[in-house]
Design an enzyme around this catalytic site. Structure first.
Site, PDB file in Angstrom:
ATOM      1  N   ASN A 143       0.557  -0.796  -0.126  1.00  0.00           N
ATOM      2  CA  ASN A 143      -0.133  -0.124   0.193  1.00  0.00           C
ATOM      3  C   ASN A 143       0.933   1.213   0.272  1.00  0.00           C
ATOM      4  O   ASN A 143       1.554   0.750   0.386  1.00  0.00           O
ATOM      5  CB  ASN A 143      -0.963   0.268   1.711  1.00  0.00           C
ATOM      6  CG  ASN A 143      -1.788   1.151   0.911  1.00  0.00           C
ATOM      7  OD1 ASN A 143      -2.913   1.868   0.079  1.00  0.00           O
ATOM      8  ND2 ASN A 143      -2.371   1.954   2.740  1.00  0.00           N
ATOM      9  N   HIS A 145       0.755   5.206   1.648  1.00  0.00           N
ATOM     10  CA  HIS A 145      -0.214   5.617   2.344  1.00  0.00           C
ATOM     11  C   HIS A 145       1.209   7.586   2.387  1.00  0.00           C
ATOM     12  O   HIS A 145       2.308   7.556   2.472  1.00  0.00           O
ATOM     13  CB  HIS A 145       0.639   5.981   3.879  1.00  0.00           C
ATOM     14  CG  HIS A 145      -0.429   6.658   4.763  1.00  0.00           C
ATOM     15  ND1 HIS A 145      -1.786   6.240   5.045  1.00  0.00           N
ATOM     16  CD2 HIS A 145       0.217   6.946   5.812  1.00  0.00           C
ATOM     17  CE1 HIS A 145      -2.043   7.085   5.665  1.00  0.00           C
ATOM     18  NE2 HIS A 145      -1.697   7.571   6.274  1.00  0.00           N
ATOM     19  N   SER A 172       4.663   7.222   2.373  1.00  0.00           N
ATOM     20  CA  SER A 172       5.812   5.333   3.116  1.00  0.00           C
ATOM     21  C   SER A 172       5.378   4.715   1.798  1.00  0.00           C
ATOM     22  O   SER A 172       4.298   4.615   1.801  1.00  0.00           O
ATOM     23  CB  SER A 172       5.620   5.375   4.009  1.00  0.00           C
ATOM     24  OG  SER A 172       5.581   6.210   4.437  1.00  0.00           O
ATOM     25  N   ASP A 181      -1.995   0.735   8.746  1.00  0.00           N
ATOM     26  CA  ASP A 181      -1.509   0.831   7.976  1.00  0.00           C
ATOM     27  C   ASP A 181      -0.037   1.135   8.898  1.00  0.00           C
ATOM     28  O   ASP A 181       1.005   2.038   9.212  1.00  0.00           O
ATOM     29  CB  ASP A 181      -1.342   2.497   8.005  1.00  0.00           C
ATOM     30  CG  ASP A 181      -2.566   3.306   7.318  1.00  0.00           C
ATOM     31  OD1 ASP A 181      -2.000   2.627   6.502  1.00  0.00           O
ATOM     32  OD2 ASP A 181      -3.019   4.419   7.460  1.00  0.00           O
TER      33      ASP A 181
HETATM   34  C1  GRF Z   1      -2.658   9.240  -3.075  1.00  0.00           C
HETATM   35  O1  GRF Z   1      -2.524   9.736  -1.663  1.00  0.00           O
HETATM   36  C2  GRF Z   1      -2.423   7.565  -1.970  1.00  0.00           C
HETATM   37  O2  GRF Z   1      -1.690   8.075  -1.147  1.00  0.00           O
HETATM   38  C3  GRF Z   1      -3.465   7.439  -1.200  1.00  0.00           C
HETATM   39  O3  GRF Z   1      -4.544   7.866  -1.580  1.00  0.00           O
HETATM   40  C4  GRF Z   1      -3.938   8.100  -3.105  1.00  0.00           C
HETATM   41  C5  GRF Z   1      -4.858   8.451  -4.463  1.00  0.00           C
HETATM   42  O4  GRF Z   1      -4.457   9.279  -5.317  1.00  0.00           O
HETATM   43  N1  GRF Z   1      -3.486   6.448  -0.407  1.00  0.00           N
HETATM   44  P1  GRF Z   1      -4.185   8.665  -6.869  1.00  0.00           P
HETATM   45  O5  GRF Z   1      -6.223   7.619  -6.740  1.00  0.00           O
HETATM   46  O6  GRF Z   1      -3.422   7.358  -6.995  1.00  0.00           O
HETATM   47  O7  GRF Z   1      -3.894   9.678  -7.639  1.00  0.00           O
END
Ligand code: GRF
Length: 355
Positions: A143, A145, A172, A181
């Site tokens: 994932n 984050h 991260s 997370d």
């Molecule tokens: C990103 O900021 C990611 O860190 C978080 O959700 C957002 C997704 O953005 N988990 P996108 O759909 O990839 O533009």
């Protein structure tokens, strides 16, 4: 696993090259990597999918270590689905609304498995996953984050970093575990917080960082399964976790012994492409030649008869292959350890296991 050119990651090739040179062998050029050698990933999204797009385009670089076999969303109107489809990637969409959580994720999982995915990559996927699902994909689900974990798990990460007066926000990439997370962080990138920063302005710059970080970390992660030093570290940890063990080199290869330094006996050896073999392997003791030959015949992708050691019942367990089951490696180590460890120690272990 033994391809050496454009299809395998630069990192992997560099490691294999270095490993072979260190053993005084010329680096092989081998057959070119094909799509079949790349790790297959399914990306789960919920919206825009800009990280998915970054991962997808990075996968089209000639040296990419992974390919995207599916983009799946819990929202059929997620923008990212159209982008993926336009690039010829298989897509799957199923709204979670009105569905029990476990049923919805089972349908997403089925689509991933049918697409042949080895890994699930969460990229802005806004669903909480059940523990059972997470455990099934343990170490195979990543994932991204938008904070420097362990700071600010959960939501509103940018505002929380600004409110705390932090000099940096960031991003991260981590393994997914049942706790939110909280899985092992595989890589991070810092993003400076400027005077007068808002959560929106910070989020925008963090996203640039995300797009650099995620493809790199994913590529490195999926390449680890053929990286001899990574494999050695894992085996070492498992071997030394068994009671009364120590490491001692044998003919240039790491080995592990049970019992005292003086009178201990070997129960495992690590072989990195020994004697011209392509395998990075763990050698452990079988019950004898019958078992060894049966295993090699039935599962040639997993076992082989090693040079020299094979004659006395040691089997090679191939480590540099996709989807290696580390629990199984641990079981082999324990079994091999039990076959030679002092009875006084194995008896203690049996007693401990009963409680
Ligand atoms: C990103 O900021 C990611 O860190 C978080 O959700 C957002 C997704 O953005 N988990 P996108 O759909 O990839 O533009």
């Amino acid at each position: 696993m033994s391809c050496q050119s454009a299809g395998s990651s630069t990192a992997t090739r560099a490691v294999l090259f270095a490993a072979r040179k260190a053993h005084g062998r010329p680096a092989r050029t081998g057959r070119p990597c094909t799509l079949a050698d790349k790790a297959k990933v399914a990306i789960f999204i919920s919206g825009r999918g800009s990280n998915m797009a970054a991962l997808l385009y990075a996968s089209q670089l000639p040296e990419a270590a992974y390919e995207v076999v599916l983009v799946a969303a819990n929202d059929p109107s997620a923008d990212g689905l159209q982008l993926a489809a336009a690039e010829g990637v298989h897509t799957f969409a199923l709204s979670h609304q009105g569905m029990p959580r476990a049923d919805h994720e089972a349908a997403m999982e089925k689509a991933a498995r049918q697409a042949g995915a080895d890994y699930i990559i969460l990229a802005g996927y806004m669903r909480i996953l059940t523990d059972r699902f997470v455990k099934r994909w343990q170490e195979r689900m990543l994932n991204i984050h938008p904070s420097l974990l362990p700071k600010y798990p959960g939501l509103d990460t940018h505002q929380r970093a600004i409110d705390a007066g932090d000099s940096h926000g960031g991003v991260s990439v981590h393994l997914v575990t049942p706790d939110l997370d909280a899985g092992e962080v595989l890589g991070q990138m810092k993003v400076a917080i400027r005077e007068g920063e808002t959560a929106e302005s910070l989020a925008e710059r963090v996203r640039y960082a995300e797009h650099q970080l995620y493809p790199r970390i994913l590529g490195d992660y999926v390449s680890r399964e053929s990286d001899p030093s990574f494999l050695l570290e894992r085996v070492r940890k498992l071997a030394l976790a068994l009671p009364q063990t120590h490491e001692r080199e044998s003919h240039g290869a790491p080995g592990w012994r049970a019992g005292s330094e003086k009178s201990g006996k070997y129960f495992a050896y690590f072989n990195d492409q020994h004697h011209g073999s392509d395998h990075v392997a763990l050698l452990v003791k079988t019950s004898g030649m019958d078992e060894l030959l049966n295993l090699v015949e039935a599962q040639p992708h997993a076992y082989f008869k090693p040079a020299y050691y094979g004659a006395s019942g040691w089997i090679g367990l191939i480590l540099n292959r996709p989807n290696l089951d580390w629990e199984h490696v641990g079981e082999w180590l324990e079994r091999s350890w039990r076959s030679i460890a002092p009875k006084s120690v194995t008896r203690l272990m049996n007693v401990a296991e009963e409680f």
